[in-house]
Write an enzyme that holds these catalytic residues in place. Structure first.
Site, PDB file in Angstrom:
ATOM      1  N   ILE A  94     -24.375  -2.139 -45.743  1.00 25.72           N
ATOM      2  CA  ILE A  94     -25.105  -3.189 -46.448  1.00 25.72           C
ATOM      3  C   ILE A  94     -26.593  -2.909 -46.302  1.00 25.72           C
ATOM      4  O   ILE A  94     -27.022  -2.249 -45.353  1.00 25.72           O
ATOM      5  CB  ILE A  94     -24.775  -4.590 -45.897  1.00 25.72           C
ATOM      6  CG1 ILE A  94     -25.066  -4.669 -44.387  1.00 25.72           C
ATOM      7  CG2 ILE A  94     -23.311  -4.933 -46.170  1.00 25.72           C
ATOM      8  CD1 ILE A  94     -24.883  -6.043 -43.792  1.00 25.72           C
ATOM      9  N   ALA A 159     -35.344  -2.690 -41.769  1.00 21.33           N
ATOM     10  CA  ALA A 159     -34.200  -2.782 -40.860  1.00 21.33           C
ATOM     11  C   ALA A 159     -33.052  -1.906 -41.338  1.00 21.33           C
ATOM     12  O   ALA A 159     -32.379  -1.246 -40.532  1.00 21.33           O
ATOM     13  CB  ALA A 159     -33.750  -4.236 -40.721  1.00 21.33           C
ATOM     14  N   TYR A 160     -32.807  -1.872 -42.650  1.00 21.99           N
ATOM     15  CA  TYR A 160     -31.763  -1.019 -43.216  1.00 21.99           C
ATOM     16  C   TYR A 160     -32.023   0.453 -42.894  1.00 21.99           C
ATOM     17  O   TYR A 160     -31.126   1.171 -42.429  1.00 21.99           O
ATOM     18  CB  TYR A 160     -31.698  -1.224 -44.725  1.00 21.99           C
ATOM     19  CG  TYR A 160     -30.859  -0.204 -45.455  1.00 21.99           C
ATOM     20  CD1 TYR A 160     -29.471  -0.238 -45.388  1.00 21.99           C
ATOM     21  CD2 TYR A 160     -31.463   0.805 -46.222  1.00 21.99           C
ATOM     22  CE1 TYR A 160     -28.694   0.704 -46.055  1.00 21.99           C
ATOM     23  CE2 TYR A 160     -30.695   1.741 -46.897  1.00 21.99           C
ATOM     24  CZ  TYR A 160     -29.317   1.692 -46.813  1.00 21.99           C
ATOM     25  OH  TYR A 160     -28.557   2.635 -47.468  1.00 21.99           O
ATOM     26  N   ALA A 161     -33.252   0.912 -43.133  1.00 23.54           N
ATOM     27  CA  ALA A 161     -33.577   2.310 -42.871  1.00 23.54           C
ATOM     28  C   ALA A 161     -33.412   2.644 -41.395  1.00 23.54           C
ATOM     29  O   ALA A 161     -32.979   3.747 -41.037  1.00 23.54           O
ATOM     30  CB  ALA A 161     -34.997   2.612 -43.336  1.00 23.54           C
ATOM     31  N   THR A 163     -31.189   1.362 -39.376  1.00 25.12           N
ATOM     32  CA  THR A 163     -29.755   1.538 -39.096  1.00 25.12           C
ATOM     33  C   THR A 163     -29.293   2.934 -39.465  1.00 25.12           C
ATOM     34  O   THR A 163     -28.467   3.535 -38.775  1.00 25.12           O
ATOM     35  CB  THR A 163     -28.892   0.515 -39.857  1.00 25.12           C
ATOM     36  OG1 THR A 163     -28.928   0.761 -41.276  1.00 25.12           O
ATOM     37  CG2 THR A 163     -29.332  -0.914 -39.584  1.00 25.12           C
TER      38      THR A 163
END
Length: 257
Positions: A94, A159-161, A163
């Site tokens: 996600i 935050a996505y990057a 992960t």
């Protein structure tokens, strides 16, 4: 016979978007595909039906990721329908916060952060950990990363990057750990891809300018289709990639040049 005939593959998040393209391509190459999904059973069944219509074999595997016991639940569902594994594709992920939005650091909550890491980083770690006893020697592990870990930073995806940056380290380290078993571990890093996840800004009303601008970033002058990524995954799943391990494969269409 296809390049993957006699092999069994599990594709997490395999029912939609890039995951569906991976599932269908590996199925076309002869592998029996475990199509994992979290909630959308209809999409998973559609993907299985498409694989079977093309002459392949597939089955659904339901397990919600990012919750306690997710890896155990996934493998229990898998074991009920397959005996052993040859290819593991950690694709499920996600990129948005809990409320469905993209956020810069000032507005990312602990809940947002924890959910992103639970699904994108913790789940593939423990899915892989529990899968190693099932993965046959000479097998393949392929992780879906992102061009953001090596390319231009996007504050709204911080935050996505992060992960996926952790997943890149996981890829390199695991490749060294599993090399003695002949298992290769690689990461494929797409850029913007035309999938349902990006439909609002790539397919919706008034999206022509955004699509043109996105396509112009690549020297090839277009936006990626999910099959572009699925075909790269198929190479890494095959014997042709036997001397490639621990690598981060740029699948952005040259957008980072």
């Amino acid at each position: 016979m296809g390049a993957l005939s006699g092999k069994t593959a599990l594709v997490t998040g395999g029912s939609r978007g890039i995951g569906r393209a991976i599932s269908e391509r590996l199925g076309k190459d002869g592998a029996r595909i475990g199509v994992h999904y979290g909630r959308d059973e209809a999409a998973a069944k559609e993907t299985v039906a498409a694989i079977e219509a093309a002459g392949g074999q597939a089955f659904t595997v339901r397990a919600e990721l990012g919750v306690p016991g997710d890896a155990e639940a996934l493998w229990t569902a898998f074991d009920a329908q397959a005996d052993g594994l040859d290819i593991l594709v950690n694709n499920a992920g996600i990129n948005k916060a809990v409320d469905g939005t993209l956020k810069r650091i000032a507005t990312v909550t602990e809940e947002d952060y924890d959910q992103l890491f639970a699904v994108n980083t913790k789940a593939p770690f423990f899915v892989t950990q529990l899968g190693l006893s099932r993965l046959r020697d000479g097998g393949r592990i392929i992780n879906t990363s992102t061009g953001l870990t090596h390319g231009a930073a996007k504050p709204e995806l911080i935050a996505y990057a992060m992960t996926k940056g952790a997943l890149d380290v996981f890829t390199r380290t695991l490749a060294k750990d599993l090399g003695p078993r002949g298992i290769t571990v690689n990461a494929v890093a797409p850029g913007a891809t035309d999938t349902d996840m990006n439909a609002a800004w790539l397919r919706g009303e008034g999206s022509q300018a955004a699509r043109a601008a996105t396509g112009a970033i690549s020297p090839l002058g277009r936006v990626a289709d999910a099959t572009d990524i699925g075909d790269i995954m198929a190479f890494l799943a095959s014997n042709d990639s036997r001397w490639v391990t621990g690598q981060w494969i740029d699948a952005t269409g040259g957008a980072l040049l």
